[in-house]
Design a protein around this motif. Structure first.
Motif, PDB file in Angstrom:
ATOM      1  N   VAL A 137       0.806  -1.026   0.014  1.00 31.97           N
ATOM      2  CA  VAL A 137      -0.072   0.017  -0.128  1.00 31.97           C
ATOM      3  C   VAL A 137       0.986   1.218  -0.047  1.00 31.97           C
ATOM      4  O   VAL A 137       1.901   1.366   0.910  1.00 31.97           O
ATOM      5  CB  VAL A 137      -0.915  -0.086   1.186  1.00 31.97           C
ATOM      6  CG1 VAL A 137      -1.805   1.377   1.153  1.00 31.97           C
ATOM      7  CG2 VAL A 137      -1.679  -1.091   1.194  1.00 31.97           C
ATOM      8  N   ALA A 138       0.344   2.182  -0.822  1.00 28.24           N
ATOM      9  CA  ALA A 138       1.131   3.592  -0.973  1.00 28.24           C
ATOM     10  C   ALA A 138       0.467   4.626  -0.227  1.00 28.24           C
ATOM     11  O   ALA A 138      -0.715   4.815  -0.514  1.00 28.24           O
ATOM     12  CB  ALA A 138       1.616   3.805  -2.175  1.00 28.24           C
ATOM     13  N   GLU A 139       1.110   5.479   0.591  1.00 25.62           N
ATOM     14  CA  GLU A 139       0.450   6.407   1.034  1.00 25.62           C
ATOM     15  C   GLU A 139       1.012   7.870   0.186  1.00 25.62           C
ATOM     16  O   GLU A 139       2.294   7.900   0.048  1.00 25.62           O
ATOM     17  CB  GLU A 139       0.869   6.980   2.575  1.00 25.62           C
ATOM     18  CG  GLU A 139       0.186   5.853   3.437  1.00 25.62           C
ATOM     19  CD  GLU A 139       0.501   5.803   4.809  1.00 25.62           C
ATOM     20  OE1 GLU A 139       0.754   7.034   5.365  1.00 25.62           O
ATOM     21  OE2 GLU A 139       0.440   4.766   5.566  1.00 25.62           O
ATOM     22  N   ILE A 140       0.128   8.807  -0.410  1.00 22.47           N
ATOM     23  CA  ILE A 140       0.637   9.549  -1.284  1.00 22.47           C
ATOM     24  C   ILE A 140       0.036  10.943  -0.916  1.00 22.47           C
ATOM     25  O   ILE A 140      -1.099  11.117  -0.627  1.00 22.47           O
ATOM     26  CB  ILE A 140      -0.223   9.130  -2.788  1.00 22.47           C
ATOM     27  CG1 ILE A 140       0.263   7.755  -3.171  1.00 22.47           C
ATOM     28  CG2 ILE A 140       0.262  10.045  -3.797  1.00 22.47           C
ATOM     29  CD1 ILE A 140      -0.547   7.138  -4.342  1.00 22.47           C
ATOM     30  N   ASP A 141       0.906  11.981  -1.204  1.00 23.70           N
ATOM     31  CA  ASP A 141       0.707  13.389  -0.972  1.00 23.70           C
ATOM     32  C   ASP A 141      -0.353  13.959  -2.056  1.00 23.70           C
ATOM     33  O   ASP A 141      -0.466  13.584  -3.232  1.00 23.70           O
ATOM     34  CB  ASP A 141       1.918  14.166  -0.357  1.00 23.70           C
ATOM     35  CG  ASP A 141       2.693  14.510  -1.462  1.00 23.70           C
ATOM     36  OD1 ASP A 141       2.429  14.208  -2.719  1.00 23.70           O
ATOM     37  OD2 ASP A 141       3.841  14.919  -1.068  1.00 23.70           O
ATOM     38  N   GLU A 142      -0.573  15.479  -1.633  1.00 27.54           N
ATOM     39  CA  GLU A 142      -1.409  15.899  -2.947  1.00 27.54           C
ATOM     40  C   GLU A 142      -0.770  16.191  -4.176  1.00 27.54           C
ATOM     41  O   GLU A 142      -1.241  16.413  -5.141  1.00 27.54           O
ATOM     42  CB  GLU A 142      -2.005  17.081  -2.256  1.00 27.54           C
ATOM     43  CG  GLU A 142      -0.907  18.349  -1.946  1.00 27.54           C
ATOM     44  CD  GLU A 142      -0.179  18.088  -0.560  1.00 27.54           C
ATOM     45  OE1 GLU A 142       0.567  18.787  -0.299  1.00 27.54           O
ATOM     46  OE2 GLU A 142      -0.657  17.140   0.266  1.00 27.54           O
ATOM     47  N   ASN A 143       0.576  16.087  -4.322  1.00 32.19           N
ATOM     48  CA  ASN A 143       1.228  16.289  -5.608  1.00 32.19           C
ATOM     49  C   ASN A 143       1.632  14.855  -6.054  1.00 32.19           C
ATOM     50  O   ASN A 143       2.535  14.861  -7.059  1.00 32.19           O
ATOM     51  CB  ASN A 143       2.645  16.995  -5.110  1.00 32.19           C
ATOM     52  CG  ASN A 143       2.313  18.142  -4.592  1.00 32.19           C
ATOM     53  OD1 ASN A 143       1.517  18.987  -5.184  1.00 32.19           O
ATOM     54  ND2 ASN A 143       3.178  18.655  -3.463  1.00 32.19           N
ATOM     55  N   GLY A 144       1.049  13.715  -5.537  1.00 37.21           N
ATOM     56  CA  GLY A 144       1.500  12.677  -6.084  1.00 37.21           C
ATOM     57  C   GLY A 144       2.722  11.794  -5.826  1.00 37.21           C
ATOM     58  O   GLY A 144       3.178  10.651  -6.281  1.00 37.21           O
ATOM     59  N   ILE A 146       5.049   9.732  -3.244  1.00 35.47           N
ATOM     60  CA  ILE A 146       4.659   8.632  -2.261  1.00 35.47           C
ATOM     61  C   ILE A 146       5.697   8.956  -0.981  1.00 35.47           C
ATOM     62  O   ILE A 146       6.813   9.120  -1.160  1.00 35.47           O
ATOM     63  CB  ILE A 146       5.179   7.346  -2.757  1.00 35.47           C
ATOM     64  CG1 ILE A 146       4.074   6.841  -4.138  1.00 35.47           C
ATOM     65  CG2 ILE A 146       4.966   6.186  -1.739  1.00 35.47           C
ATOM     66  CD1 ILE A 146       4.600   5.725  -4.776  1.00 35.47           C
ATOM     67  N   THR A 147       4.688   8.976   0.273  1.00 34.16           N
ATOM     68  CA  THR A 147       5.412   9.348   1.243  1.00 34.16           C
ATOM     69  C   THR A 147       5.728   8.134   2.153  1.00 34.16           C
ATOM     70  O   THR A 147       6.568   8.110   2.943  1.00 34.16           O
ATOM     71  CB  THR A 147       4.693  10.266   2.103  1.00 34.16           C
ATOM     72  OG1 THR A 147       3.216   9.773   2.305  1.00 34.16           O
ATOM     73  CG2 THR A 147       4.237  11.582   1.424  1.00 34.16           C
ATOM     74  N   LYS A 148       5.039   7.016   1.960  1.00 33.77           N
ATOM     75  CA  LYS A 148       5.207   5.717   2.789  1.00 33.77           C
ATOM     76  C   LYS A 148       4.660   4.716   2.099  1.00 33.77           C
ATOM     77  O   LYS A 148       3.616   4.662   1.276  1.00 33.77           O
ATOM     78  CB  LYS A 148       4.626   5.787   3.997  1.00 33.77           C
ATOM     79  CG  LYS A 148       4.842   4.794   4.922  1.00 33.77           C
ATOM     80  CD  LYS A 148       4.293   5.099   6.325  1.00 33.77           C
ATOM     81  CE  LYS A 148       4.453   3.767   7.492  1.00 33.77           C
ATOM     82  NZ  LYS A 148       5.871   3.841   7.715  1.00 33.77           N
ATOM     83  N   VAL A 149       5.408   3.510   2.110  1.00 34.18           N
ATOM     84  CA  VAL A 149       4.887   2.282   1.635  1.00 34.18           C
ATOM     85  C   VAL A 149       4.918   1.103   2.480  1.00 34.18           C
ATOM     86  O   VAL A 149       5.890   0.875   3.450  1.00 34.18           O
ATOM     87  CB  VAL A 149       5.758   1.766   0.163  1.00 34.18           C
ATOM     88  CG1 VAL A 149       5.393   2.640  -0.858  1.00 34.18           C
ATOM     89  CG2 VAL A 149       7.102   1.468   0.584  1.00 34.18           C
ATOM     90  N   VAL A 150       3.650   0.324   2.803  1.00 30.78           N
ATOM     91  CA  VAL A 150       3.813  -0.747   3.798  1.00 30.78           C
ATOM     92  C   VAL A 150       3.212  -1.986   2.887  1.00 30.78           C
ATOM     93  O   VAL A 150       2.321  -2.125   2.053  1.00 30.78           O
ATOM     94  CB  VAL A 150       2.796  -0.387   4.749  1.00 30.78           C
ATOM     95  CG1 VAL A 150       2.695  -1.444   5.892  1.00 30.78           C
ATOM     96  CG2 VAL A 150       3.132   1.166   5.142  1.00 30.78           C
ATOM     97  N   GLU A 151       3.884  -3.140   3.316  1.00 30.90           N
ATOM     98  CA  GLU A 151       3.580  -4.300   2.654  1.00 30.90           C
ATOM     99  C   GLU A 151       2.245  -4.966   3.602  1.00 30.90           C
ATOM    100  O   GLU A 151       2.538  -5.340   4.855  1.00 30.90           O
ATOM    101  CB  GLU A 151       4.574  -5.252   2.696  1.00 30.90           C
ATOM    102  CG  GLU A 151       4.509  -6.657   1.954  1.00 30.90           C
ATOM    103  CD  GLU A 151       4.077  -6.407   0.599  1.00 30.90           C
ATOM    104  OE1 GLU A 151       3.485  -7.673   0.009  1.00 30.90           O
ATOM    105  OE2 GLU A 151       4.407  -5.733  -0.046  1.00 30.90           O
TER     106      GLU A 151
END
Length: 330
Positions: A137-144, A146-151
């Motif tokens: 899973v990718a956490e994405i900010d308003e500019n696209g 990616i701030t964090k990825v978690v399996e």
């Protein structure tokens, strides 16, 4: 730029077919999973490929050499399946410092390949899903960004799943994170995860931009494989090889039929993909995939996946039959 395609998995959810056939060579819309991926990347300009093979890897190697002699191809053997991160780490000597474009061997997506390939950024493909707990899973900010990825998080903070497409510019950074995780035994669900290595890069300052895929075709189970086959057949249309023998045959498009097929007194389609040298008589087949050298007589098949070298005689059924099988339903 080198493309890396991991195809070492056993494809357990597609058994019995994957007992004798690698998952990547399962037929789909008149092609194979692997050929759809390679064709996408080759048409975008990639000429060098690294295939990570394992289970039935010799068949992958033979297929690639036969169908893609014009490409520069390397084959890396992953003897023990220790996760995607471990698989990618095995390519470090071949990759050296080149940029890489990783596409998982069962990931069929619609997206602008050239736009991603020629972007100046490292990029990860994403798509919104209803239940992201079974994905990276990718956490994405308003500019696209990616701030964090978690399996496979149990409590996801985002519903944007990583689809299995990764463009990475700083490969030295990636391999350093992979080496750190492997040397320290850092695993997710008992495997060395590529997602964990990407998160290592992000927390250390690497930038990744997200790109959304238009369609993501699930080829991991029999039912979704058949659904994907039907969708792709409608998009791509069918192709019937000219060297066939038809007698009293009704074709309901879209249909893909391989070379050397003999079909008589039959209705074929819609959404049917038939391999090479198949023989079909007195049958009705729709929404199905039929393997090479299959022999079908007096059957009505719907939503069926029939392996190669299979012989079936009999009645109306929905079947999931692996290679080298003989069935008489009479």
């Amino acid at each position: 730029m080198k493309a890396i395609i991991p195809v070492a998995g056993a494809g357990t959810r597609l058994r019995p077919h994957t007992y004798t056939q690698p998952k990547a060579l399962i037929p789909l819309a008149g092609k194979t999973l692997l050929s759809i991926i390679v064709d996408q990347l080759a048409e975008a300009g990639i000429k060098e490929f690294v295939f990570i093979i394992g289970y039935l890897g010799d068949k992958i190697q033979d297929y690639v050499k036969q169908h893609y002699p014009h490409l520069q191809c390397h084959f890396i053997l992953q003897n023990e399946r220790q996760g995607l991160g471990h698989a990618i780490y095995l390519t470090r000597d071949i990759v050296a410092k080149d940029e890489i474009f990783i596409v998982l061997g069962d990931t069929i997506c619609e997206y602008d390949v050239k736009a991603v390939l020629y972007s100046g950024d490292s990029m990860l493909g994403v798509k919104k899903v209803d239940d992201p707990r079974n994905f990276g899973v990718a956490e994405i900010d308003e500019n696209g960004v990616i701030t964090k990825v978690v399996e496979k998080p149990q409590i996801p903070k985002s519903n944007m799943a990583l689809v299995g497409i990764y463009k990475i510019k700083d490969t030295g950074f990636l391999f350093s994170c992979l080496e750190t995780n492997i040397s320290r035994g850092i695993k997710s669900r008992n495997e060395y995860s590529l997602t964990d290595a990407l998160e290592c890069m992000i927390t250390s300052g690497a930038d990744f931009k997200s790109f959304k895929v238009q369609n993501w075709f699930d080829c991991g189970r029999i039912d979704t494989l058949l659904e994907s086959n039907a969708t792709l057949m409608k998009k791509l249309g069918g192709k019937i090889a000219p060297d066939h023998i038809f007698e009293n045959v009704i074709i309901v498009p879209p249909v893909s039929i391989g070379s050397g097929c003999e079909i008589s007194n039959a209705i074929i389609g819609p959404n049917v993909a038939i391999g090479e040298q198949a023989k079909i008589a007195y049958s009705i087949i729709k929404d199905s995939i039929i393997g090479d050298f299959a022999s079908l007589f007096d059957v009505v098949l719907h939503k069926s996946l029939i392996g190669s070298d299979t012989e079936i005689k009999g009645e109306t059924r929905t079947l999931n039959i692996g290679d080298n099988t003989q069935i008489d339903l009479g």
